[in-house]
Design an enzyme around this catalytic site. Structure first.
Site, short mmCIF file in Angstrom:
data_model
loop_
_atom_site.label_atom_id
_atom_site.label_comp_id
_atom_site.label_asym_id
_atom_site.label_seq_id
_atom_site.Cartn_x
_atom_site.Cartn_y
_atom_site.Cartn_z
CG ASP A 1 -4.33 -4.94 2.80
OD1 ASP A 1 -4.83 -4.07 1.65
OD2 ASP A 1 -4.48 -6.11 2.22
N GLY B 1 -0.79 -6.57 -7.50
CA GLY B 1 -0.17 -6.25 -8.28
C GLY B 1 -1.60 -5.64 -9.37
CD GLU C 1 -2.41 -1.51 0.36
OE1 GLU C 1 -3.69 -0.53 -0.70
OE2 GLU C 1 -2.59 -2.05 -0.48
CE LYS D 1 -6.43 -7.47 0.60
NZ LYS D 1 -5.35 -7.17 0.45
N1 HSE Z 1 -1.23 -4.19 -0.81
C1 HSE Z 1 -2.33 -5.11 -0.72
C2 HSE Z 1 -1.16 -6.62 -0.32
C3 HSE Z 1 -2.62 -4.92 -2.48
O1 HSE Z 1 -0.48 -6.63 -0.77
O2 HSE Z 1 -1.92 -7.72 -0.63
C4 HSE Z 1 -3.65 -5.63 -2.89
O3 HSE Z 1 -4.85 -5.48 -2.42
#
Ligand code: HSE
Length: 438
Positions: free
Chosen positions: A204, A305, A193, A208
């Site tokens: 993160d 990505g 990020e 999710k």
């Molecule tokens: N920074 C996030 C990760 C990007 O590494 O999973 C994808 O959501």
């Protein structure tokens, strides 16, 4: 109403915005067939950084530094918000929905923090708010959870949901790299990020698992109901000791539900070397789902990505064009289920503890005795000499409640036993063990 020529505008030309642009450009012919008789018109691109200006060979596209120019453009019907972060992304999305535009975003932070409000606004304005890319990037997991797994309640989600930390833990394990060096590499490749502490500190993955659980359990949740912890405190010594004990450290997100009670959390854990999630390498993500009728399902693929993210953004665009009237995630707007969320500290886990004998003397027997005196038995232990010439012991306890472990560790510290407690992590255990099923 979708016009025959569907106008699209992209806000943000970072990795995912650019990935979306590249896919629309490269796969134009294929996508045209998928949406026949409609056509895509990629009308506008916006970014504050003029160096990101991108020329299209296939579309008559303008570039602007103004998000409003995209949001208010009369021919743009679908806005892709790929700016990232909470603000101003939330404002852009809300404004676009209120203006009657469909919105697609990979922005898990906005979805986790404001998703219910934005879905309500989308519903009121009869437009779609889709965010398939926000979890698992190229893995179409939200579609599966939302539309396909409808035969029985989903009971368990276990996932590796953050590519950056998975990549870092891999480099720490395979190349004995430090966490700082490995993060630099992840940033160079474009996995992390803009603020990498969101990856490292588990936010993160928290966003999710929040989205997965809310959709999977058909319920509205609050972020503050979920405990989370990242990998910041994982040292090279933990990686080595865990390896000697037969485990690998992974950042794991878990959500479990029984009837109307759920437990959800994110934390680094020791996983058996032969667990399927241990085979998730680099920036890939892996997600295990369990429901009584379909059993255990496993999904894996690129979790970070630009092209991986762009691929699911384009899928959401196609979905809107082909099914503009179908309101995705309606169960979160119309009739969400009530769910009680518990802290998972009622579960019994085995724990790994890293200990440093203060006086340099190492005695596994001594450690065992102290643990036993404090109500915990040890299954296994091992030792290493770290890079700084410090002796360290890694201990694996028998299953216990976390509060019992914490109390015992507190006593071991207080008693000035000569052992310094440096870290502790739980060992992953399958739900069906926890619930006593086979
Ligand atoms: N920074 C996030 C990760 C990007 O590494 O999973 C994808 O959501």
């Amino acid at each position: 109403m979708i016009e025959k020529k569907v106008g699209i505008g992209i806000l943000g030309l970072g990795h995912v915005g650019k990935g979306t642009f590249d896919i629309l450009e490269k796969n134009q012919a294929f996508i045209s067939q998928e949406i026949y008789p409609y056509q895509i018109g990629l009308i506008g691109l916006a970014d504050l950084d003029v160096n990101r200006e991108t020329k299209s060979e296939k579309y008559d596209t303008f570039f602007t530094e103004s998000a409003d120019q995209i949001i208010e453009h009369p021919e743009i019907q679908i806005v892709i918000e790929a700016v990232g972060g909470e603000y101003p992304s939330y404002d852009f999305i809300k404004k676009a929905l209120l203006k009657g535009k469909h919105v697609v975003t990979p922005n898990k932070e906005v979805v986790a923090k404001h998703g219910y409000e934005l879905l309500d606004i989308a519903r009121q304005n009869q437009v779609q708010f889709l965010f398939e890319t926000s979890v698992g990037s190229a893995i179409p997991i939200l579609g599966v959870i939302s539309n396909i797994l409808t035969s029985c309640p989903l009971e368990e989600i276990v996932g590796i949901l953050n590519g950056t930390t998975n990549y870092i833990l891999d480099l720490m394990f395979e190349c004995q790299m430090s966490q700082e060096e490995a993060l630099k590499k992840a940033q160079e490749i474009g996995y992390a990020e803009a603020d990498p502490s969101k990856d490292i500190d588990g936010l993160d993955a928290l966003y999710k698992i929040f989205i997965l659980s809310s959709l999977g359990f058909r319920t509205r949740l609050r972020l503050d109901q979920i405990n989370f912890c990242g990998i910041r405190d994982i040292a090279q010594e933990d990686i080595q000791l865990a390896r000697q004990l037969g485990y690998r450290i992974k950042l794991v997100a878990i959500a479990r539900k029984k009837e109307d009670i759920a437990g959800i959390r994110v934390q680094p854990m020791l996983m058996d070397m032969d667990h399927v999630l241990v085979d998730i390498h680099g920036a890939n993500n892996g997600i295990l789902l369990y429901g009584e009728s379909y059993g255990e399902l496993f999904f894996s693929g690129a979790g970070a990505g630009g092209i991986a993210g762009g691929s699911m953004i384009v899928s959401d665009i196609v979905r809107i064009i082909n099914q503009p009237e179908y309101f995705e995630y309606d169960y979160l707007v119309q009739n969400p289920r009530e769910l009680k969320v518990l802290n998972l500290d009622q579960e019994e886990n085995a724990y790994y503890v890293r200990i440093q004998p203060q006086n340099g003397q190492i005695s596994s027997h001594g450690v065992e005795k102290i643990f036993e005196q404090n109500g915990l038995s040890i299954d296994k232990n091992t030792e290493i000499v770290s890079a700084g010439d410090q002796k360290m012991i890694g201990v694996l306890t028998a299953p216990s409640l976390e509060r019992k472990l914490k109390a015992a560790l507190e006593k071991i510290k207080q008693d000035e036993t000569g052992y310094k407690i440096l870290n502790y992590l739980s060992v992953y255990r399958k739900m069906r063990d926890q619930y006593g099923r086979s």
